[in-house]
Design a protein around this motif. Structure first.
Motif, PDB file in Angstrom:
ATOM      1  N   LEU A 132      -5.861 -14.495  -1.897  1.00  0.00           N
ATOM      2  CA  LEU A 132      -7.274 -14.287  -2.196  1.00  0.00           C
ATOM      3  C   LEU A 132      -7.456 -14.485  -3.686  1.00  0.00           C
ATOM      4  O   LEU A 132      -6.718 -13.922  -4.492  1.00  0.00           O
ATOM      5  N   LYS A 133      -8.447 -15.272  -4.044  1.00  0.00           N
ATOM      6  CA  LYS A 133      -8.735 -15.507  -5.458  1.00  0.00           C
ATOM      7  C   LYS A 133     -10.020 -14.771  -5.832  1.00  0.00           C
ATOM      8  O   LYS A 133     -11.010 -14.828  -5.083  1.00  0.00           O
ATOM      9  N   THR A 134      -9.993 -14.081  -6.971  1.00  0.00           N
ATOM     10  CA  THR A 134     -11.183 -13.360  -7.419  1.00  0.00           C
ATOM     11  C   THR A 134     -11.444 -13.683  -8.889  1.00  0.00           C
ATOM     12  O   THR A 134     -10.621 -14.299  -9.567  1.00  0.00           O
ATOM     13  N   MET A 146      -4.721  -4.930   1.960  1.00  0.00           N
ATOM     14  CA  MET A 146      -4.045  -3.727   2.455  1.00  0.00           C
ATOM     15  C   MET A 146      -4.555  -3.340   3.843  1.00  0.00           C
ATOM     16  O   MET A 146      -3.826  -2.758   4.650  1.00  0.00           O
ATOM     17  N   ALA A 147      -5.806  -3.685   4.145  1.00  0.00           N
ATOM     18  CA  ALA A 147      -6.364  -3.347   5.451  1.00  0.00           C
ATOM     19  C   ALA A 147      -5.640  -4.074   6.578  1.00  0.00           C
ATOM     20  O   ALA A 147      -5.591  -3.599   7.713  1.00  0.00           O
ATOM     21  N   GLU A 148      -5.063  -5.241   6.291  1.00  0.00           N
ATOM     22  CA  GLU A 148      -4.349  -5.990   7.327  1.00  0.00           C
ATOM     23  C   GLU A 148      -2.839  -5.830   7.215  1.00  0.00           C
ATOM     24  O   GLU A 148      -2.084  -6.352   8.034  1.00  0.00           O
ATOM     25  N   ALA A 149      -2.366  -5.119   6.187  1.00  0.00           N
ATOM     26  CA  ALA A 149      -0.913  -4.994   5.975  1.00  0.00           C
ATOM     27  C   ALA A 149      -0.287  -4.049   6.988  1.00  0.00           C
ATOM     28  O   ALA A 149      -0.904  -3.084   7.424  1.00  0.00           O
ATOM     29  N   GLN A 150       0.966  -4.342   7.341  1.00  0.00           N
ATOM     30  CA  GLN A 150       1.712  -3.523   8.281  1.00  0.00           C
ATOM     31  C   GLN A 150       2.790  -2.745   7.534  1.00  0.00           C
ATOM     32  O   GLN A 150       3.494  -3.293   6.689  1.00  0.00           O
ATOM     33  N   GLY A 151       2.941  -1.453   7.858  1.00  0.00           N
ATOM     34  CA  GLY A 151       3.996  -0.669   7.238  1.00  0.00           C
ATOM     35  C   GLY A 151       3.485   0.666   6.747  1.00  0.00           C
ATOM     36  O   GLY A 151       2.331   1.044   7.013  1.00  0.00           O
ATOM     37  N   SER A 152       4.331   1.374   6.006  1.00  0.00           N
ATOM     38  CA  SER A 152       3.952   2.700   5.514  1.00  0.00           C
ATOM     39  C   SER A 152       4.201   2.871   4.019  1.00  0.00           C
ATOM     40  O   SER A 152       3.845   3.902   3.460  1.00  0.00           O
ATOM     41  N   LEU A 172       2.367  -6.010  -2.813  1.00  0.00           N
ATOM     42  CA  LEU A 172       1.070  -6.605  -3.143  1.00  0.00           C
ATOM     43  C   LEU A 172       1.168  -7.253  -4.523  1.00  0.00           C
ATOM     44  O   LEU A 172       1.248  -6.570  -5.543  1.00  0.00           O
ATOM     45  N   ASN A 173       1.188  -8.582  -4.527  1.00  0.00           N
ATOM     46  CA  ASN A 173       1.327  -9.340  -5.778  1.00  0.00           C
ATOM     47  C   ASN A 173      -0.043  -9.664  -6.354  1.00  0.00           C
ATOM     48  O   ASN A 173      -0.967 -10.044  -5.622  1.00  0.00           O
ATOM     49  N   ILE A 174      -0.135  -9.550  -7.673  1.00  0.00           N
ATOM     50  CA  ILE A 174      -1.376  -9.893  -8.380  1.00  0.00           C
ATOM     51  C   ILE A 174      -1.007 -10.770  -9.562  1.00  0.00           C
ATOM     52  O   ILE A 174      -0.218 -10.365 -10.415  1.00  0.00           O
ATOM     53  N   GLY A 191      -8.638 -17.056 -12.972  1.00  0.00           N
ATOM     54  CA  GLY A 191      -8.949 -15.995 -12.026  1.00  0.00           C
ATOM     55  C   GLY A 191      -7.717 -15.189 -11.656  1.00  0.00           C
ATOM     56  O   GLY A 191      -6.616 -15.418 -12.182  1.00  0.00           O
ATOM     57  N   ALA A 192      -7.912 -14.234 -10.745  1.00  0.00           N
ATOM     58  CA  ALA A 192      -6.802 -13.407 -10.251  1.00  0.00           C
ATOM     59  C   ALA A 192      -6.462 -13.843  -8.831  1.00  0.00           C
ATOM     60  O   ALA A 192      -7.362 -14.115  -8.018  1.00  0.00           O
ATOM     61  N   TYR A 193      -5.163 -13.915  -8.557  1.00  0.00           N
ATOM     62  CA  TYR A 193      -4.684 -14.295  -7.234  1.00  0.00           C
ATOM     63  C   TYR A 193      -3.924 -13.111  -6.645  1.00  0.00           C
ATOM     64  O   TYR A 193      -3.007 -12.578  -7.282  1.00  0.00           O
ATOM     65  N   LEU A 194      -4.285 -12.725  -5.424  1.00  0.00           N
ATOM     66  CA  LEU A 194      -3.625 -11.599  -4.763  1.00  0.00           C
ATOM     67  C   LEU A 194      -3.040 -12.055  -3.430  1.00  0.00           C
ATOM     68  O   LEU A 194      -3.693 -12.797  -2.677  1.00  0.00           O
ATOM     69  N   TYR A 195      -1.834 -11.581  -3.139  1.00  0.00           N
ATOM     70  CA  TYR A 195      -1.200 -11.937  -1.859  1.00  0.00           C
ATOM     71  C   TYR A 195      -0.094 -10.946  -1.544  1.00  0.00           C
ATOM     72  O   TYR A 195       0.474 -10.314  -2.439  1.00  0.00           O
ATOM     73  N   HIS A 196       0.184 -10.808  -0.251  1.00  0.00           N
ATOM     74  CA  HIS A 196       1.314  -9.985   0.145  1.00  0.00           C
ATOM     75  C   HIS A 196       2.222 -10.680   1.168  1.00  0.00           C
ATOM     76  O   HIS A 196       3.256 -10.157   1.534  1.00  0.00           O
ATOM     77  N   LYS A 197       1.806 -11.859   1.641  1.00  0.00           N
ATOM     78  CA  LYS A 197       2.663 -12.625   2.552  1.00  0.00           C
ATOM     79  C   LYS A 197       3.431 -13.663   1.741  1.00  0.00           C
ATOM     80  O   LYS A 197       2.851 -14.331   0.876  1.00  0.00           O
TER      81      LYS A 197
END
Length: 393
Positions: free
Chosen positions: A78-80, A95-101, A147-149, A155-161
């Protein structure tokens, strides 16, 4: 979730010093070829990264990149804007779609003008996630979600996959090699590993019709077509050598136990001739030490002695199961096990020599007009360009 950008990471290229930019350009060229049938926005490179604006085709873009060597991983991002509230909103979606604890925030700040340091971003976003997702806890060592930023100028790029790529070097970053391609399991796997090192590949196949069938030839075309997916520009030039007359001559040899050795030496001579003509700098074979009679140390030494051209054997240290596993992974196995004979499996002597000596082989070869046989075989060689559709030259 709909992503509009894919972030690519590459590994070895970043270590190539003055050649780095050149190899990046080759990688981008290969990516463009892989995506040529897709509608996407464009490709940009930054330091250590490549960004693809993928529109609504992010999944198709990801699938297409799985055959491109040189990519270590790719991530839908996601780019912001460079605004902390906007970054938090994007983090919230991921984070709403992330799996885990457990989770960890991993911020990088190539843009040094961003008002917060990387550590400050980690703390700010970490607190935000804990407040909005109380089911998650922080684990900085082995988090379920990283969660990488990345804070860059645009801009800012965010991803966790992070989806693994094929790694290696982009095809075209090394010189050209000539693969001896049979219909078996080994040589396609050797070709794949050679492509992985950035080598541009051509292939040569030895066909002995009517001793080997047209179905056997088609099987090799199908294998070359699979390899072409990994070939950077999506095609492989395949040379089909008319090998029948040489096999007829070998059947009359006074040294039948040496026929496999003699046949392999003929193959190397012909492959070398074609390689030099095509400006290839090495031959590639699917040899695995000790697998069959022609792959003992003595046989390889005697066969190798017929040429001064470098011969690469990417499978030499693998056992059969490891080669089978690799063939299954790259998609050649099911084709390779089709029960159509090739010239390496017909006329196999009952007791092939496993320790042939060069003096024995030279004595056996003295009965042949080697140059004439090779000239005839090369003259009758057919060339095909293997792509998605096989087309005759």
């Amino acid at each position: 979730m709909m992503y509009h950008t894919i972030l690519l990471k590459y590994g070895e290229i970043s270590l190539k010093g003055k050649n780095r930019s050149k190899f990046e350009d080759i990688l981008i060229r290969n990516i463009k070829y892989a995506l040529k049938d897709l509608d996407y926005g464009g490709i940009r490179k930054a330091y250590g990264r490549v960004y693809i604006d993928c529109g609504e085709n992010w999944q198709a873009v990801v699938d297409s990149l799985k055959t491109v060597f040189g990519i270590v991983s790719f991530s839908p991002v996601l780019k912001t804007e460079l605004d902390l509230d906007a970054i938090k909103q994007a983090a919230n979606k991921l984070m709403a779609e992330a799996q885990g604890s457990t989770f960890k925030i991993n911020a990088r700040r190539p843009n040094k003008h961003f008002p917060l340091t990387s550590m400050e971003v980690n703390r700010e976003l970490g607190g935000y996630v804990l407040q909005n997702f109380p089911e998650f806890k922080v684990d900085v060592h082995q988090p379920d979600v990283l969660l990488n930023i990345e804070l860059r100028n645009e801009g800012a790029y965010l991803y966790h996959k992070e989806i693994p790529g094929l790694g290696g070097m982009p095809v075209g970053s090394a010189s050209k090699g000539m693969l001896l391609l049979s219909g078996g399991i080994d040589s396609p796997a050797a070709g794949y590993l050679t492509l992985k090192r950035g080598v541009t590949l051509e292939a040569v196949h030895f066909h002995s019709y009517p001793f080997t069938s047209e179905r056997s030839k088609q099987k090799v075309l199908d294998l070359a077509q699979i390899l072409a997916k990994y070939a950077g520009n999506g095609e492989i030039k395949l040379w089909i050598v008319y090998f029948t007359e040489i096999q007829k001559v070998l059947q009359k040899s006074r040294y039948p136990d040496l026929n496999i050795t003699l046949m392999r030496r003929f193959m190397l001579r012909i492959a070398e001739r074609l390689a030099k003509r095509e400006k290839a700098l090495a031959l590639i074979t699917g040899d695995s030490l000790g697998q069959v009679a022609s792959q003992t140390m003595e046989s390889i030494h005697t066969i190798n002695a017929v040429t001064n051209m470098p011969i690469f054997r990417p499978l030499i240290g693998l056992d059969k199961q490891e080669i089978v596993d690799l063939a299954k992974k790259i998609g050649t196995y099911e084709t390779s096990i089709l029960p159509y004979e090739d010239c390496c499996t017909v006329f196999v002597p009952k007791n092939p020599a496993t320790k042939p000596r060069i003096d024995q082989v030279l004595e056996a070869e003295s009965q042949f007009d080697i140059d004439a046989l090779i000239d005839e075989a090369v003259e009758k060689t057919e060339c095909l360009t293997i792509t998605k559709a096989v087309t005759l030259f």
